[in-house]
Design an enzyme around this catalytic site. Sequence first.
Site, PDB file in Angstrom:
ATOM      1  N   GLY A 253       0.810  -1.209   0.000  1.00  0.00           N
ATOM      2  CA  GLY A 253       0.000   0.000   0.000  1.00  0.00           C
ATOM      3  C   GLY A 253       0.841   1.255   0.000  1.00  0.00           C
ATOM      4  NE  ARG A 254      -1.139   5.334   3.918  1.00  0.00           N
ATOM      5  CZ  ARG A 254      -1.185   5.870   5.139  1.00  0.00           C
ATOM      6  NH1 ARG A 254      -0.069   6.095   5.799  1.00  0.00           N
ATOM      7  NH2 ARG A 254      -2.322   6.186   5.692  1.00  0.00           N
ATOM      8  CB  ALA A 255       3.628   1.409  -3.149  1.00  0.00           C
TER       9      ALA A 255
END
Length: 389
Positions: A253-255
């Site tokens: 995530g959040r990548a």
Amino acid sequence: MRASIAAVLTALLLGQVDAAGVTGTAFGFASGTTGGGSAAAATPSSLAQLKEWITDNVARTIMIDREWDFTGAEGTTTGKCCSTSTTTCSGGTSKGQAWIQDTCDQGTWISCTYDNAAKSPLNVGSNKSIVGVGSKGVLKGKGLRVRGGNSNVIIQNIHITDLNPQYVWGGDAITLDGADKVWIDHKKFSLIGRQMIVSGWNAAGHVTISNNEFDGVTSWSASCNGKHYWTLLLLGAADWYTFAGNWLHDVSGRAPHMGTDYDASKIYFHGVNNYFQNVGGHAFDVDTNIWLLLEGNYFDAVTTPMTDNSLTRGGQLYTTTTVASASDCLAQLGYLCEWNRASGSGTWPDRTDSAVLAQFANYKQDLIGHTGVATVPANVTAHAGVGRL
Ligand SMILES: *[C@@H]1O[C@H](CO)[C@@H](O)[C@H](O)[C@H]1NC(C)=O
Ligand SMILES: *[C@@H]1O[C@H](CO)[C@@H](O)[C@H](O)[C@H]1NC(C)=O
């Protein structure tokens, strides 16, 4: 003659001289970043000296020739942490992370012990180059932060690892909060409690994040699948990022996550030739106040290359998926954009918001070139990370 002998003696007194220093030159939005500049490369001989050199107000080229281990150096804290469904991970394929925080409405308190050093990064002074030697440069249990108006920092070829990986809020590897001109190059990040790179709420400024390995393999995953969720969170007030040649693998995530409705934030992000591999969750998650130009990125076994929410929150996106959109770059930017490719992955959306090209036309000098997207997997895995300068 006399002067050069004096210089050598001074250098010997200050520390071990190493001719190496920084490899290459900052490019993209961080162009002009010189770090320690002509300061002689020197190798600290103790943890105390390392801390002093990183944090003081002297231009320095600091060589990291070993693993500097901060774990235990500032003691540990035993207290209570919050255990939620993403801690216990019933039905998951790995353990989860407990939360170091003051409230626990969604879970139950458990006792926990974490390392203190990982929770307080070193504040990097202005005009610093911090550079790993060969593949030996490691900061274990301590992150770096550029804040308070400091600027002109190069961080190259260092592995930052082991920041309380069992715990959310265990520590961030690199923080930019009131910074400018930062080049983060050929680094590796692994086993980080929280974010591998985070910016906000003050400006990150002009930043190039290039050729880094974001290694998400972990035994403590907030998504319960052995992959690290908290990769990059970019929420600064006035930020220009060049994000190029990075290898993000086994994250979830959040990548990256970027953009915020906080205050008058403005974030420009040029993402070029990055390789997203085995992402068990999402890569891009975009909020508002963002101008995002993506070209030549390769998504390989990525569940969600870009979240659906990214398409509706107001961020301006240029995702380069068609011949027409690649060609349309020519008039405004002076070159043809490169396509992005998703293979064995979720759908890559087609967005051509004209505001993106109009904005980036103001920054032509900082737009870097690309290579063909087909070369990305082999080239990025061969060059990104530590020991590959
Ligand atoms: C950093 O370098 C610049 C340019 O040489 C100089 O103006 C500034 O004072 C330096 N900052 C510090 C904290 O030494
Ligand atoms: C491979 O990546 C390097 C940067 O890491 C870049 O300079 C080079 O142009 C790339 N080569 C190809 C064929 O993509």
